[in-house]
Design an enzyme around this catalytic site. Sequence first.
Site, PDB file in Angstrom:
ATOM      1  N   CYS A   1       0.829  -1.206   0.000  1.00 48.05           N
ATOM      2  CA  CYS A   1       0.000   0.000   0.000  1.00 48.05           C
ATOM      3  C   CYS A   1       0.871   1.267   0.000  1.00 48.05           C
ATOM      4  O   CYS A   1       1.487   1.595  -0.993  1.00 48.05           O
ATOM      5  CB  CYS A   1      -0.969  -0.058   1.168  1.00 48.05           C
ATOM      6  SG  CYS A   1      -2.388   1.048   0.974  1.00 48.05           S
TER       7      CYS A   1
ATOM      8  N   HIS B   1      -3.595  -5.342   0.228  1.00 46.64           N
ATOM      9  CA  HIS B   1      -3.335  -5.830   1.581  1.00 46.64           C
ATOM     10  C   HIS B   1      -3.328  -7.354   1.642  1.00 46.64           C
ATOM     11  O   HIS B   1      -4.374  -7.978   1.809  1.00 46.64           O
ATOM     12  CB  HIS B   1      -4.395  -5.298   2.551  1.00 46.64           C
ATOM     13  CG  HIS B   1      -4.291  -3.847   2.837  1.00 46.64           C
ATOM     14  ND1 HIS B   1      -3.815  -3.348   4.022  1.00 46.64           N
ATOM     15  CD2 HIS B   1      -4.585  -2.770   2.074  1.00 46.64           C
ATOM     16  CE1 HIS B   1      -3.827  -2.014   3.986  1.00 46.64           C
ATOM     17  NE2 HIS B   1      -4.288  -1.651   2.814  1.00 46.64           N
TER      18      HIS B   1
ATOM     19  N   GLU C   1      -2.312  -9.188   4.044  1.00 46.47           N
ATOM     20  CA  GLU C   1      -2.677  -9.686   5.385  1.00 46.47           C
ATOM     21  C   GLU C   1      -4.183  -9.874   5.501  1.00 46.47           C
ATOM     22  O   GLU C   1      -4.666 -10.704   6.253  1.00 46.47           O
ATOM     23  CB  GLU C   1      -2.170  -8.736   6.472  1.00 46.47           C
ATOM     24  CG  GLU C   1      -3.046  -7.543   6.795  1.00 46.47           C
ATOM     25  CD  GLU C   1      -3.066  -6.496   5.694  1.00 46.47           C
ATOM     26  OE1 GLU C   1      -3.995  -5.683   5.661  1.00 46.47           O
ATOM     27  OE2 GLU C   1      -2.131  -6.489   4.863  1.00 46.47           O
TER      28      GLU C   1
END
Length: 405
Positions: A269, A362, A364
């Site tokens: 990001c 993202h 995660e």
Amino acid sequence: MDATTAAISTPAALVLEDGRIFRGTSYGATGTALGEAVFATGMTGYQETITDPSYARQLVVQTAPHIGNTGVNSEDAESRRIWVAGYIVRDAARRPSNWRSQRSLDEELVEQGIVGIQGVDTRAITRHLREHKTMRAGIFSGDAAQATDKELLDSVLASAPMEGARLAEEVSVDTAYVVEPKDHRWDGEPRFSIAAIDLGIKAMTPVRFAERGVRVHVLPATSTLEDVKAVSPDGFFMSNGPGDPATADAQVKLLRSVLDEKLPYFGICFGNQILGRALGFGTYKLRYGHRGINQPVMDRRTGKVEITSQNHGFAVDAPLDGATQAPEERYGRVEVSHISLNDDVVEGLACLDIPAFSVQYHPEAAAGPHDAAYLFDRFIDLMADTKSAADGAKNTTDSKTEDKK
């Protein structure tokens, strides 16, 4: 009359920068909230959304109509507090219903002083933002909503835009801390150690590393190369975060120093935008950004399509077709490794001559999806390959030295 009933009867207004006004009732705390109005398209994961530091100084419109039905708990927060500046929903749940719920979303918003509005047409708001771009806005409820429309609009127009906003230092930790693999289902010794710069890091990111046996030293946004070297890392990571990447000169300088050291790098990001700037590319503001957990991205190396979690309003301006020489020539060639299938925005960069890559989304992914989890493994492989090459070079040098003797 309880607090929820009182909030439902308290008038509130959402005022956009272009003068458009949406009227509803209060949700969460009453008062004034100013920021950039954006929309998030996730059908689930609202607690992870509001606690994502990348939403700092933003008023988040949830496109999913029913919000708050599972309440909130102490486990799913992605940071130490709620970061959204204000919250906009259509149909707020009157009461939560979930076995993990510890309190209602409304109660959490009130406790943390987050001003929101409910009972507005979030579909119409989203269409308006798509057609006219994200813009400054304000939520006004209680006594604040009693001002005239002109006074409310004047307050919005006096607020700061997102362009030129330097926010990473505001959301970052002040003190370094360590996330150990042994605390996250890893039985053996750490495989690697990394330095991770917190520009607004989500809690699940170091956990994903730790689950794979990586010790994570989370460092403040203001860290220097000396701070990084002090933890003797095998790799370097820069997280997601809020604000305009054009303001991140200190982080760009740090990353260039790290790249010069040939330390393996992975960024997500904001970390992707900083890599773009470090390589010499520019960044620009998107019309309305990508926010939600259903954004399609193609990995151009494999041809596979990933459904990804995203939250960004800026992007890297880099050539899309094939490998190109980085404007900062000492870093060699670079290619756009991932692209958005919605609008061809750069979603990833891969350096071909130095050990560095990044993605705009993202991996995660709390609360999902998990299509991009392989990127953590790709970084571990990069660290392993770099270490192996360094060990091989050292053995060759030692052998030549021994032969001379």
